[in-house]
Write a protein that holds these residues in place. Structure first.
Motif, PDB file in Angstrom:
ATOM      1  N   LYS A 185     -12.524   7.952   6.036  1.00 47.19           N
ATOM      2  CA  LYS A 185     -12.929   8.527   7.312  1.00 47.19           C
ATOM      3  C   LYS A 185     -11.580   8.913   8.325  1.00 47.19           C
ATOM      4  O   LYS A 185     -11.766   9.730   9.026  1.00 47.19           O
ATOM      5  CB  LYS A 185     -13.631   7.068   8.086  1.00 47.19           C
ATOM      6  N   ASP A 186     -10.631   8.117   8.094  1.00 48.69           N
ATOM      7  CA  ASP A 186      -9.524   8.268   9.039  1.00 48.69           C
ATOM      8  C   ASP A 186      -8.394   8.974   8.321  1.00 48.69           C
ATOM      9  O   ASP A 186      -7.300   9.372   8.771  1.00 48.69           O
ATOM     10  CB  ASP A 186      -8.811   6.942   9.435  1.00 48.69           C
ATOM     11  N   SER A 187      -8.489   9.162   7.025  1.00 51.36           N
ATOM     12  CA  SER A 187      -7.624   9.800   6.138  1.00 51.36           C
ATOM     13  C   SER A 187      -6.054   9.192   6.172  1.00 51.36           C
ATOM     14  O   SER A 187      -5.093   9.597   6.554  1.00 51.36           O
ATOM     15  CB  SER A 187      -7.261  11.493   6.706  1.00 51.36           C
ATOM     16  N   LEU A 188      -6.290   7.872   5.993  1.00 48.61           N
ATOM     17  CA  LEU A 188      -5.138   7.169   6.288  1.00 48.61           C
ATOM     18  C   LEU A 188      -4.786   6.238   5.043  1.00 48.61           C
ATOM     19  O   LEU A 188      -5.647   5.798   4.126  1.00 48.61           O
ATOM     20  CB  LEU A 188      -5.388   5.760   7.147  1.00 48.61           C
ATOM     21  N   ARG A 189      -3.692   6.343   4.777  1.00 47.57           N
ATOM     22  CA  ARG A 189      -2.681   5.972   3.438  1.00 47.57           C
ATOM     23  C   ARG A 189      -1.776   4.917   3.918  1.00 47.57           C
ATOM     24  O   ARG A 189      -0.818   5.425   4.428  1.00 47.57           O
ATOM     25  CB  ARG A 189      -2.513   7.019   2.441  1.00 47.57           C
ATOM     26  N   ILE A 190      -1.985   3.570   3.561  1.00 46.01           N
ATOM     27  CA  ILE A 190      -1.032   2.639   4.041  1.00 46.01           C
ATOM     28  C   ILE A 190      -1.091   1.249   3.176  1.00 46.01           C
ATOM     29  O   ILE A 190      -2.106   1.156   2.671  1.00 46.01           O
ATOM     30  CB  ILE A 190      -1.333   2.181   5.512  1.00 46.01           C
ATOM     31  N   PRO A 191       0.203   0.966   2.772  1.00 46.48           N
ATOM     32  CA  PRO A 191       0.174  -0.460   2.007  1.00 46.48           C
ATOM     33  C   PRO A 191      -0.356  -1.537   2.845  1.00 46.48           C
ATOM     34  O   PRO A 191      -0.134  -1.723   4.109  1.00 46.48           O
ATOM     35  CB  PRO A 191       1.757  -0.688   1.895  1.00 46.48           C
ATOM     36  N   ILE A 192      -1.210  -2.275   2.254  1.00 44.99           N
ATOM     37  CA  ILE A 192      -1.844  -3.490   2.891  1.00 44.99           C
ATOM     38  C   ILE A 192      -1.341  -5.019   2.167  1.00 44.99           C
ATOM     39  O   ILE A 192      -1.426  -5.917   2.841  1.00 44.99           O
ATOM     40  CB  ILE A 192      -3.336  -3.536   2.841  1.00 44.99           C
ATOM     41  N   ALA A 193      -0.425  -4.865   1.048  1.00 49.24           N
ATOM     42  CA  ALA A 193       0.007  -6.031   0.434  1.00 49.24           C
ATOM     43  C   ALA A 193       1.273  -5.768  -0.215  1.00 49.24           C
ATOM     44  O   ALA A 193       1.064  -4.847  -1.048  1.00 49.24           O
ATOM     45  CB  ALA A 193      -0.956  -6.681  -0.234  1.00 49.24           C
ATOM     46  N   VAL A 194       2.573  -6.325  -0.125  1.00 46.58           N
ATOM     47  CA  VAL A 194       3.509  -6.455  -0.898  1.00 46.58           C
ATOM     48  C   VAL A 194       3.557  -7.888  -1.584  1.00 46.58           C
ATOM     49  O   VAL A 194       3.890  -8.877  -0.889  1.00 46.58           O
ATOM     50  CB  VAL A 194       4.768  -5.929  -0.344  1.00 46.58           C
ATOM     51  N   LEU A 195       3.528  -7.872  -2.954  1.00 48.71           N
ATOM     52  CA  LEU A 195       3.545  -9.405  -3.659  1.00 48.71           C
ATOM     53  C   LEU A 195       4.527  -9.340  -4.708  1.00 48.71           C
ATOM     54  O   LEU A 195       5.120  -8.070  -5.165  1.00 48.71           O
ATOM     55  CB  LEU A 195       2.300  -9.470  -4.166  1.00 48.71           C
ATOM     56  N   LYS A 196       5.142 -10.373  -4.853  1.00 51.13           N
ATOM     57  CA  LYS A 196       6.462 -10.619  -5.757  1.00 51.13           C
ATOM     58  C   LYS A 196       6.246 -11.761  -6.261  1.00 51.13           C
ATOM     59  O   LYS A 196       6.252 -12.936  -5.618  1.00 51.13           O
ATOM     60  CB  LYS A 196       7.550 -10.447  -5.056  1.00 51.13           C
ATOM     61  N   ALA A 197       6.137 -12.061  -7.577  1.00 50.88           N
ATOM     62  CA  ALA A 197       6.227 -13.391  -8.307  1.00 50.88           C
ATOM     63  C   ALA A 197       7.268 -14.065  -8.010  1.00 50.88           C
ATOM     64  O   ALA A 197       8.512 -13.735  -7.959  1.00 50.88           O
ATOM     65  CB  ALA A 197       5.872 -13.100  -9.709  1.00 50.88           C
ATOM     66  N   GLY A 198       6.943 -15.480  -7.707  1.00 49.53           N
ATOM     67  CA  GLY A 198       8.199 -16.271  -7.265  1.00 49.53           C
ATOM     68  C   GLY A 198       8.588 -16.340  -5.751  1.00 49.53           C
ATOM     69  O   GLY A 198       9.336 -16.952  -5.223  1.00 49.53           O
ATOM     70  N   GLU A 199       7.899 -15.454  -5.025  1.00 48.84           N
ATOM     71  CA  GLU A 199       7.997 -15.283  -3.625  1.00 48.84           C
ATOM     72  C   GLU A 199       6.786 -15.215  -2.746  1.00 48.84           C
ATOM     73  O   GLU A 199       6.498 -16.342  -2.413  1.00 48.84           O
ATOM     74  CB  GLU A 199       8.912 -14.151  -3.102  1.00 48.84           C
ATOM     75  N   THR A 200       6.142 -14.253  -2.882  1.00 48.57           N
ATOM     76  CA  THR A 200       4.772 -14.102  -2.281  1.00 48.57           C
ATOM     77  C   THR A 200       3.582 -13.813  -3.285  1.00 48.57           C
ATOM     78  O   THR A 200       3.942 -12.925  -3.788  1.00 48.57           O
ATOM     79  CB  THR A 200       5.048 -12.745  -1.215  1.00 48.57           C
ATOM     80  N   ARG A 201       2.715 -14.675  -3.267  1.00 44.01           N
ATOM     81  CA  ARG A 201       1.755 -14.530  -4.352  1.00 44.01           C
ATOM     82  C   ARG A 201       0.340 -14.368  -3.528  1.00 44.01           C
ATOM     83  O   ARG A 201      -0.651 -13.854  -4.404  1.00 44.01           O
ATOM     84  CB  ARG A 201       1.588 -15.858  -5.149  1.00 44.01           C
ATOM     85  N   ALA A 202       0.225 -14.496  -2.456  1.00 41.10           N
ATOM     86  CA  ALA A 202      -0.831 -14.124  -1.798  1.00 41.10           C
ATOM     87  C   ALA A 202      -0.827 -13.674  -0.296  1.00 41.10           C
ATOM     88  O   ALA A 202       0.078 -14.128   0.412  1.00 41.10           O
ATOM     89  CB  ALA A 202      -1.706 -15.328  -1.661  1.00 41.10           C
ATOM     90  N   VAL A 203      -1.603 -12.783   0.084  1.00 40.86           N
ATOM     91  CA  VAL A 203      -1.594 -12.542   1.459  1.00 40.86           C
ATOM     92  C   VAL A 203      -3.113 -12.438   2.109  1.00 40.86           C
ATOM     93  O   VAL A 203      -4.271 -12.397   1.300  1.00 40.86           O
ATOM     94  CB  VAL A 203      -1.134 -10.987   1.852  1.00 40.86           C
ATOM     95  N   ASN A 204      -3.226 -12.888   3.324  1.00 40.18           N
ATOM     96  CA  ASN A 204      -4.519 -12.898   3.999  1.00 40.18           C
ATOM     97  C   ASN A 204      -4.882 -11.905   5.090  1.00 40.18           C
ATOM     98  O   ASN A 204      -4.644 -12.103   6.109  1.00 40.18           O
ATOM     99  CB  ASN A 204      -4.996 -14.167   4.570  1.00 40.18           C
ATOM    100  N   PRO A 205      -4.999 -10.589   4.675  1.00 38.69           N
ATOM    101  CA  PRO A 205      -5.056  -9.592   5.605  1.00 38.69           C
ATOM    102  C   PRO A 205      -6.258  -9.433   6.727  1.00 38.69           C
ATOM    103  O   PRO A 205      -5.997  -9.289   7.849  1.00 38.69           O
ATOM    104  CB  PRO A 205      -4.948  -8.227   4.613  1.00 38.69           C
ATOM    105  N   ASP A 206      -7.520  -9.934   6.389  1.00 43.72           N
ATOM    106  CA  ASP A 206      -8.514  -9.940   7.070  1.00 43.72           C
ATOM    107  C   ASP A 206      -8.632  -8.565   7.611  1.00 43.72           C
ATOM    108  O   ASP A 206      -8.633  -8.502   9.009  1.00 43.72           O
ATOM    109  CB  ASP A 206      -8.424 -11.253   8.374  1.00 43.72           C
TER     110      ASP A 206
END
Length: 152
Positions: free
Chosen positions: A60-81
């Motif tokens: 609809k918006d022709s939008l391309r964007i990262p919504i999560a950057v995860l790294k084992a040992g640091e960030t294992r989960a994000v809650n973007p809602d």
């Protein structure tokens, strides 16, 4: 009335793209469908120190964007809602091998279709009722004015 269901997908190095589309031919839910992403998780099998980047593309918006950057040992989960309302979306693992789990809710709201002819008839009926009440209101107003004049 709405219909809610669980939504869940897995992105890996081999299956790095998953799409979700609005059901436009669904007669019960002609409009009002949305996808809500509650959580994005990095699987236990992910390589230590490897970045896993999830990107979303909305039609609809022709939008391309990262919504999560995860790294084992640091960030294992994000809650973007985040919500995607009446648009097809594609999730893509643009970096890393995952596995990355995306889950949320698929909600279909039943939209009430109002017949404009029925609405006009209701408005006409209300206008007729108001016209019928108008002489009564005038009479009450005149009576109040007369009574107040006599008191003074």
């Amino acid at each position: 009335m709405s219909d809610e269901s669980f939504y869940g997908v897995t992105l890996t190095g081999q299956d790095s793209t998953v799409s979700w589309d609005v059901l436009s031919n669904d007669e019960d839910f002609p409009r009002g469908q949305k996808l809500i992403i509650k959580q994005i998780l990095l699987g236990a099998e992910a390589k230590e120190g490897e970045f896993n980047v999830v990107e979303v593309f909305t039609v609809k918006d022709s939008l391309r964007i990262p919504i999560a950057v995860l790294k084992a040992g640091e960030t294992r989960a994000v809650n973007p809602d985040i919500e995607f309302y009446e648009t097809a979306v594609t999730f893509k693992l643009v970096k890393g091998n995952g596995p990355v789990y995306i889950h949320g809710q698929n909600i279909k709201d039943e939209v009430e279709i109002v017949d404009m002819e029925d609405e006009e008839t209701d408005e006409d009926d209300e206008a007729e009722e108001d016209e019928e009440d108008l002489p009564k209101k005038k009479q009450r107003l005149e009576n109040n004015t007369t009574n107040n004049s006599k008191k003074n």
